[in-house]
Design an enzyme around this catalytic site. Structure first.
Site, PDB file in Angstrom:
ATOM      1  N   CYS A 102      38.665  37.254  42.875  1.00 43.96           N
ATOM      2  CA  CYS A 102      37.396  38.002  43.420  1.00 43.96           C
ATOM      3  C   CYS A 102      37.687  38.847  44.642  1.00 43.96           C
ATOM      4  O   CYS A 102      37.219  39.836  44.938  1.00 43.96           O
ATOM      5  CB  CYS A 102      36.214  37.166  43.747  1.00 43.96           C
ATOM      6  SG  CYS A 102      35.617  36.597  42.392  1.00 43.96           S
ATOM      7  N   HIS A 109      31.802  41.546  48.918  1.00 40.17           N
ATOM      8  CA  HIS A 109      31.907  41.165  47.582  1.00 40.17           C
ATOM      9  C   HIS A 109      30.854  40.593  47.039  1.00 40.17           C
ATOM     10  O   HIS A 109      30.030  39.699  47.858  1.00 40.17           O
ATOM     11  CB  HIS A 109      33.098  40.096  47.286  1.00 40.17           C
ATOM     12  CG  HIS A 109      33.312  39.077  46.183  1.00 40.17           C
ATOM     13  ND1 HIS A 109      33.105  40.043  44.868  1.00 40.17           N
ATOM     14  CD2 HIS A 109      33.144  38.010  45.833  1.00 40.17           C
ATOM     15  CE1 HIS A 109      33.007  38.940  44.061  1.00 40.17           C
ATOM     16  NE2 HIS A 109      33.163  37.780  44.462  1.00 40.17           N
ATOM     17  N   ASN A 156      28.070  38.283  39.668  1.00 42.08           N
ATOM     18  CA  ASN A 156      29.291  38.321  40.363  1.00 42.08           C
ATOM     19  C   ASN A 156      30.343  38.927  39.340  1.00 42.08           C
ATOM     20  O   ASN A 156      30.663  38.140  38.246  1.00 42.08           O
ATOM     21  CB  ASN A 156      29.887  36.752  40.797  1.00 42.08           C
ATOM     22  CG  ASN A 156      31.303  36.868  41.386  1.00 42.08           C
ATOM     23  OD1 ASN A 156      31.926  37.875  41.413  1.00 42.08           O
ATOM     24  ND2 ASN A 156      31.576  35.749  42.012  1.00 42.08           N
TER      25      ASN A 156
END
Ligand SMILES: CC(C)(COP(=O)(O)OP(=O)(O)OC[C@H]1O[C@@H](n2cnc3c(N)ncnc32)[C@H](O)[C@@H]1OP(=O)(O)O)[C@@H](O)C(=O)NCCC(=O)NCCS
Length: 323
Positions: A113, A250, A280
């Site tokens: 990520c 993020h 996500n």
């Protein structure tokens, strides 16, 4: 001095939108649980046969259009992904060919990520050192391919998508009023690799594996580490939270986003939040959010932007730039 400035941005989301309620057809879960714990309402999933490079190519084309550039104007592609099309070659080279780009070089970055932050930082270093003048930085993922659909603690949280940014070398004064990347901070700590990982791989099991996460543990690290990295880039450039116009975090979980903003004394009005619509999307989440924010007028030329991410590794970092 040379600065790596944003020349264009774009994104692509697969057509299929999956609302939270879909999961209740095969899991003990609810829209209310998913919303309240993560802020996620829906996500996009790639169609059967649609690969990470397919999404990346569409996002890259959108960024090239935004920049008014052709593929052969690009010197390098840096593509962040943890869900590559193949074990090799790099998905970036598949994108290079797909765009019809016949020069330059292309490679992948794998920092889960935090991948887009790592890719941005690498692209910045290549531009500042004179190795490349224009770099296409892509985050693209098909996390739906590595979900364990029986694990309600993870499969409700992730989505597929791609975003792309074109960075270009330009002369700056060397002050924090320059457009472009002003500071970067990269960190990792492999002692925590077990709390967010995929259960398979080429040299261990010869399988792709499934995502496994100790959610509470990851959460515990996230706010503190994201805040530390964000402060590090602000300190490097000599700016404070009051100087920041926009935060592009993020997009993992709205509770992590608000917790980090609170710790940094950054009001939520300055924070771009897209997690409700995308879930996500790992390395794709930041460029996706940047592209959506620019389209909706939330991100404008000359604004001071901080972007930060954390993911498997653990790997984390932040980038400060003037848009
Ligand atoms: C995953 C996460 C949303 C879970 O939220 P939480 O408040 O920590 O929830 P818990 O893990 O304490 O789980 C509470 C209960 O909900 C249950 N639960 C888990 N997923 C569920 C779901 N989709 N629906 C309903 N219940 C669920 C758990 O089984 C647990 O039940 P139990 O107490 O009977 O065992 C949260 O930990 C998180 O966001 N972590 C960070 C994850 C992340 O963003 N990672 C990516 C970083 S890149």
């Amino acid at each position: 001095m040379i600065r790596a400035q944003v020349r264009g941005v774009g994104h692509y989301l697969p057509e299929r939108v999956v609302e939270n309620d879909w999961f209740t057809t095969f899991l003990e879960t609810s829209d209310e649980w998913i919303r309240s714990r993560s802020g996620i309402e829906r996500r996009h999933f790639a169609a059967e046969g649609q690969t990470t490079s397919d999404l990346a190519i569409r996002a890259a084309q959108a960024a090239l259009n935004d920049a008014g550039l052709r593929p052969d104007d690009i010197d390098a592609i840096v593509l962040a992904t943890s869900t590559p099309d193949l074990t090799f070659p790099a998905t970036a080279t598949i994108v290079q060919a797909g765009l019809g780009m016949t020069r330059g070089f292309a490679f992948d970055v794998q920092a889960v990520c935090a991948g887009f932050i790592y890719a941005l930082s690498n692209a910045n270093a290549m531009i500042v050192s004179g190795q490349a003048k224009r770099v296409l930085v892509i985050g693209a993922e098909t996390f739906s391919r590595i979900m364990n659909w029986e694990d309600r603690g993870t499969c409700v949280l992730f989505g597929d998508g791609a975003g792309a940014l074109i960075l270009e070398a330009a002369e700056g004064d060397g002050t924090n009023f320059d457009r472009g990347i002003l500071a970067t901070d990269l960190q990792s700590d492999g002692r925590f690799r077990d709390i967010l990982q995929v259960s398979g791989g080429v040299s261990s099991s010869q399988t792709t594996g499934h995502l496994m996460m100790a959610g509470k543990e990851v959460f515990r690290h996230a706010v503190e580490k994201l805040a530390t990295s964000t402060v590090a880039v602000m300190d490097q450039a000599g700016v404070t939270a009051a100087d920041i116009d926009r935060v592009v975090p993020h997009q993992a979980n709205v509770r992590i986003i608000t917790g980090t903003a609170r710790k940094l004394a950054l009001p939520m009005e300055k924070v771009v939040v897209t997690v409700q619509d995308h879930g996500n999307t790992s390395a794709a989440s930041i460029p996706l959010a940047m592209s959506v924010a620019q389209s909706s007028g939330q991100l404008n030329r000359g604004e001071l932007v901080v972007t930060e991410a954390i993911g498997g590794g653990l790997a984390w970092g932040a980038v400060l730039l003037r848009w």
